[in-house]
Design a protein around this motif. Structure first.
Motif, short mmCIF file in Angstrom:
data_model
loop_
_atom_site.label_atom_id
_atom_site.label_comp_id
_atom_site.label_asym_id
_atom_site.label_seq_id
_atom_site.Cartn_x
_atom_site.Cartn_y
_atom_site.Cartn_z
N VAL A 49 -9.30 -7.03 -26.29
CA VAL A 49 -8.85 -5.65 -26.55
C VAL A 49 -9.17 -5.28 -27.99
O VAL A 49 -9.71 -4.21 -28.27
N ASP A 50 -8.83 -6.17 -28.93
CA ASP A 50 -9.12 -5.90 -30.34
C ASP A 50 -10.62 -5.77 -30.58
O ASP A 50 -11.06 -4.93 -31.36
N TYR A 51 -11.40 -6.58 -29.86
CA TYR A 51 -12.85 -6.52 -29.98
C TYR A 51 -13.38 -5.19 -29.43
O TYR A 51 -14.14 -4.49 -30.10
N GLY A 52 -12.95 -4.84 -28.25
CA GLY A 52 -13.42 -3.62 -27.61
C GLY A 52 -13.01 -2.35 -28.35
O GLY A 52 -13.77 -1.38 -28.41
N MET A 53 -11.82 -2.37 -28.93
CA MET A 53 -11.31 -1.21 -29.66
C MET A 53 -11.71 -1.25 -31.15
O MET A 53 -11.37 -0.36 -31.91
N MET A 54 -12.42 -2.32 -31.54
CA MET A 54 -12.87 -2.49 -32.93
C MET A 54 -11.70 -2.43 -33.91
O MET A 54 -11.75 -1.75 -34.94
N HIS A 55 -10.64 -3.15 -33.60
CA HIS A 55 -9.47 -3.23 -34.47
C HIS A 55 -9.74 -4.25 -35.58
O HIS A 55 -9.25 -5.38 -35.54
N GLY A 56 -10.50 -3.84 -36.55
CA GLY A 56 -10.89 -4.72 -37.64
C GLY A 56 -9.73 -5.32 -38.39
O GLY A 56 -9.76 -6.49 -38.77
N GLU A 57 -8.69 -4.53 -38.62
CA GLU A 57 -7.55 -5.03 -39.36
C GLU A 57 -6.84 -6.16 -38.61
O GLU A 57 -6.49 -7.19 -39.20
N LYS A 58 -6.67 -6.00 -37.29
CA LYS A 58 -6.01 -7.04 -36.49
C LYS A 58 -6.84 -8.32 -36.44
O LYS A 58 -6.31 -9.42 -36.54
#
Length: 104
Positions: A82-91
């Protein structure tokens, strides 16, 4: 200095995520280096990396990288899809730093 490496099949899909992570790292008091690479070019970063994050598309490579780098104390983890797909760089950055801190 913290040294984070992301690997995917060609090194391209992780490049945007690396940009987002670098943006988040600007707020850190620590010096953080983040690189993306293809699995075939990983050797260039092997001596300096402190954590190896895998793109979900290469999760099947985790055991290979664990046996190669785990004995050197380098954590290897598949990035949360999910973090990869949403590009959640901070997470993703927070998780990478946590893995580094827990390995020392």
């Amino acid at each position: 200095m913290k040294n984070i490496v992301l690997v995917c099949a060609a090194g391209m899909s992780t490049s945007l995520l690396v940009s987002k992570m670098k943006e988040a790292a600007k707020n850190s008091p620590e010096k953080i280096t983040i690189n993306a690479t293809a699995g075939s070019d990983l050797a260039k970063f092997a001596d300096e990396m402190q954590v190896l994050l895998l793109g979900p598309q290469v999760s099947y490579m985790k055991s290979k990288y664990e046996s190669e780098f785990g004995s050197k104390g380098i954590p290897v983890e598949v990035i949360n899809s999910v973090d990869y797909g949403m590009m959640h760089g901070e997470k993703v950055l927070e998780r990478a730093l946590e893995l580094i801190d827990n390995s020392q």
